[in-house]
Scaffold this motif. Sequence first.
Motif, PDB file in Angstrom:
ATOM      1  N   ASN A 118       0.812  -1.216   0.000  1.00 13.95           N
ATOM      2  CA  ASN A 118       0.000   0.000   0.000  1.00 13.95           C
ATOM      3  C   ASN A 118       0.843   1.262   0.000  1.00 13.95           C
ATOM      4  N   ALA A 119       2.128   1.126   0.335  1.00 15.99           N
ATOM      5  CA  ALA A 119       2.991   2.305   0.331  1.00 15.99           C
ATOM      6  C   ALA A 119       3.152   2.877  -1.069  1.00 15.99           C
ATOM      7  N   GLY A 120       3.089   2.028  -2.090  1.00 16.75           N
ATOM      8  CA  GLY A 120       3.181   2.521  -3.456  1.00 16.75           C
ATOM      9  C   GLY A 120       2.010   3.424  -3.807  1.00 16.75           C
ATOM     10  N   GLY A 121       0.804   2.987  -3.440  1.00 17.63           N
ATOM     11  CA  GLY A 121      -0.360   3.824  -3.674  1.00 17.63           C
ATOM     12  C   GLY A 121      -0.334   5.088  -2.842  1.00 17.63           C
ATOM     13  N   PHE A 122       0.106   4.981  -1.591  1.00 13.66           N
ATOM     14  CA  PHE A 122       0.197   6.170  -0.732  1.00 13.66           C
ATOM     15  C   PHE A 122       1.196   7.179  -1.294  1.00 13.66           C
ATOM     16  N   LEU A 123       2.282   6.676  -1.870  1.00 11.01           N
ATOM     17  CA  LEU A 123       3.286   7.574  -2.456  1.00 11.01           C
ATOM     18  C   LEU A 123       2.687   8.396  -3.591  1.00 11.01           C
ATOM     19  N   VAL A 124       1.899   7.750  -4.445  1.00 10.51           N
ATOM     20  CA  VAL A 124       1.283   8.470  -5.560  1.00 10.51           C
ATOM     21  C   VAL A 124       0.288   9.498  -5.041  1.00 10.51           C
ATOM     22  N   LEU A 125      -0.506   9.114  -4.050  1.00  7.00           N
ATOM     23  CA  LEU A 125      -1.481  10.051  -3.505  1.00  7.00           C
ATOM     24  C   LEU A 125      -0.805  11.215  -2.788  1.00  7.00           C
ATOM     25  N   ARG A 126       0.297  10.922  -2.118  1.00  8.52           N
ATOM     26  CA  ARG A 126       0.991  11.986  -1.369  1.00  8.52           C
ATOM     27  C   ARG A 126       1.604  13.010  -2.303  1.00  8.52           C
ATOM     28  N   PHE A 127       2.107  12.574  -3.435  1.00  6.25           N
ATOM     29  CA  PHE A 127       2.711  13.478  -4.411  1.00  6.25           C
ATOM     30  C   PHE A 127       1.792  13.651  -5.630  1.00  6.25           C
TER      31      PHE A 127
ATOM     32  N   GLY B 101      -0.244  16.058  -6.532  1.00  4.56           N
ATOM     33  CA  GLY B 101      -0.164  17.349  -7.212  1.00  4.56           C
ATOM     34  C   GLY B 101       1.031  17.452  -8.135  1.00  4.56           C
ATOM     35  N   LEU B 102       2.157  16.884  -7.731  1.00  5.54           N
ATOM     36  CA  LEU B 102       3.356  16.903  -8.565  1.00  5.54           C
ATOM     37  C   LEU B 102       3.197  16.005  -9.782  1.00  5.54           C
ATOM     38  N   ILE B 103       2.593  14.839  -9.585  1.00  8.39           N
ATOM     39  CA  ILE B 103       2.430  13.891 -10.694  1.00  8.39           C
ATOM     40  C   ILE B 103       1.465  14.447 -11.736  1.00  8.39           C
ATOM     41  N   LEU B 104       0.476  15.216 -11.303  1.00 13.34           N
ATOM     42  CA  LEU B 104      -0.470  15.798 -12.250  1.00 13.34           C
ATOM     43  C   LEU B 104       0.205  16.742 -13.240  1.00 13.34           C
TER      44      LEU B 104
ATOM     45  N   GLU C 295      -6.500   4.307 -11.601  1.00 13.80           N
ATOM     46  CA  GLU C 295      -7.348   5.426 -11.190  1.00 13.80           C
ATOM     47  C   GLU C 295      -6.530   6.689 -10.957  1.00 13.80           C
ATOM     48  N   CYS C 296      -5.336   6.530 -10.392  1.00 14.87           N
ATOM     49  CA  CYS C 296      -4.457   7.697 -10.225  1.00 14.87           C
ATOM     50  C   CYS C 296      -4.026   8.243 -11.582  1.00 14.87           C
ATOM     51  N   GLY C 297      -3.711   7.342 -12.524  1.00 13.00           N
ATOM     52  CA  GLY C 297      -3.334   7.786 -13.851  1.00 13.00           C
ATOM     53  C   GLY C 297      -4.462   8.520 -14.562  1.00 13.00           C
ATOM     54  N   LEU C 298      -5.707   8.192 -14.219  1.00 17.76           N
ATOM     55  CA  LEU C 298      -6.861   8.875 -14.795  1.00 17.76           C
ATOM     56  C   LEU C 298      -7.186  10.172 -14.067  1.00 17.76           C
TER      57      LEU C 298
ATOM     58  N   GLY D 221      -9.468  17.767  -0.620  1.00 18.20           N
ATOM     59  CA  GLY D 221      -9.480  19.202  -0.846  1.00 18.20           C
ATOM     60  C   GLY D 221      -9.255  19.567  -2.299  1.00 18.20           C
ATOM     61  N   ASP D 222      -8.306  20.492  -2.535  1.00 18.02           N
ATOM     62  CA  ASP D 222      -8.086  21.021  -3.880  1.00 18.02           C
ATOM     63  C   ASP D 222      -7.518  19.976  -4.826  1.00 18.02           C
ATOM     64  N   LEU D 223      -6.848  18.939  -4.293  1.00 23.57           N
ATOM     65  CA  LEU D 223      -6.209  17.951  -5.169  1.00 23.57           C
ATOM     66  C   LEU D 223      -7.236  17.226  -6.023  1.00 23.57           C
ATOM     67  N   ALA D 224      -8.442  16.996  -5.477  1.00 23.24           N
ATOM     68  CA  ALA D 224      -9.459  16.263  -6.219  1.00 23.24           C
ATOM     69  C   ALA D 224      -9.943  17.031  -7.439  1.00 23.24           C
ATOM     70  N   GLY D 225      -9.814  18.350  -7.414  1.00 26.07           N
ATOM     71  CA  GLY D 225     -10.280  19.145  -8.537  1.00 26.07           C
ATOM     72  C   GLY D 225      -9.192  19.640  -9.458  1.00 26.07           C
ATOM     73  N   GLN D 226      -7.944  19.246  -9.206  1.00 16.70           N
ATOM     74  CA  GLN D 226      -6.832  19.720 -10.021  1.00 16.70           C
ATOM     75  C   GLN D 226      -6.596  18.858 -11.253  1.00 16.70           C
ATOM     76  N   ALA D 227      -7.181  17.669 -11.298  1.00 15.36           N
ATOM     77  CA  ALA D 227      -6.901  16.757 -12.399  1.00 15.36           C
ATOM     78  C   ALA D 227      -7.442  17.337 -13.695  1.00 15.36           C
ATOM     79  N   PRO D 228      -6.653  17.298 -14.764  1.00 14.23           N
ATOM     80  CA  PRO D 228      -7.136  17.808 -16.047  1.00 14.23           C
ATOM     81  C   PRO D 228      -8.196  16.887 -16.625  1.00 14.23           C
ATOM     82  N   PRO D 229      -9.020  17.367 -17.558  1.00 14.43           N
ATOM     83  CA  PRO D 229     -10.011  16.487 -18.193  1.00 14.43           C
ATOM     84  C   PRO D 229      -9.321  15.307 -18.868  1.00 14.43           C
ATOM     85  N   PRO D 230      -9.850  14.095 -18.711  1.00 12.14           N
ATOM     86  CA  PRO D 230      -9.195  12.917 -19.296  1.00 12.14           C
ATOM     87  C   PRO D 230      -9.184  12.983 -20.814  1.00 12.14           C
TER      88      PRO D 230
END
Length: 306
Positions: A37-46, A48-51, A99-102, A224-233
């Motif tokens: 689960n640390a792999g998924g947590f890493l993506v969620l933690r960063f 904003g940067l991955i986006l 889901e993170c990639g999307l 918070g704001d991270l959920a709305g920062q994703a660009p349109p797929p």
Amino acid sequence: ATAAILSAAQIPFHGWILEVMETPTPVSALLHAGVVNAGGFLVLRFGGLILEHPAALGLLAAVGAASAVLGSLIMLTQTSVKVTLAYSTIAQMGFMLLECGLGAYSVALLHIVAHALYKAHAFLSAGDAASGEAPAPPRPASRLAALAAPALVLILAAGMTATGAGPGQRPGAFLLASVLLLGLSRVVLGQRRPGPALAGLVAASAVMFGAHLGAQALFARLLGDLAGQAPPPGGGFVALAIGVVAAMTALVCLQLRLPAASRSPAWARAYVVVAHGFYLNTLANRWVLRLWPAPPSQSKTTGATA
């Protein structure tokens, strides 16, 4: 993204999780909670940067999709309880990284929490499956029952599109909802008389999807704001999500009809290849050893000196 793929045991770098399944069951549960689960947590933690890097999103989506489909398929052919759960973890984490990639971070956070609870319970209760009586051989479902699974997914897609959450608008939410529906339909349609249980499927689906939408809204608020920062797929990401849903629907149909095809010589030959994980772990080990050769063993060194 690469570190998350390795930690989450994604194909073709999934061999390490299969090789540690000899550990005691509580250790296996802690291993999933602390390492996988640390792999998924890493993506969620960063997140904003991955986006900000479309290539990282594409890598997560592609590897996650392949791991989700192949892990689910290989899992069906395993006879070991722990190895089956390991491939289930590979597939579940593949869904989460997809889901993170999307860009569906709230869906991914909900997925990783639900997976942690489910998999901890599954590992800690794995001994009951080994000590209990052998289940009766499954009977093949009718072709009409097997066709009900894709029909349900199409109805779901139409309903979510009407509410603005279809595969074109929110492919991550559509992906997770489709997997939940396929899991429920697999349980009901695999019964001898799926007709009387159809009302139960509808009721359970309504309750589960209501809880799913409520939990997703809660996790979106937590992010918070991270959920709305994703660009349109983009079109490629939407096609990838739809392709994964189609592949999972085909796997459910295969499960329902598999007892009828188990005596086929073609399936017997394919079974060997699938049960060995398409030999992906062996090929990956050879590739790694070419880049990072293992040191000679102590016995060989001693023999050469003598």
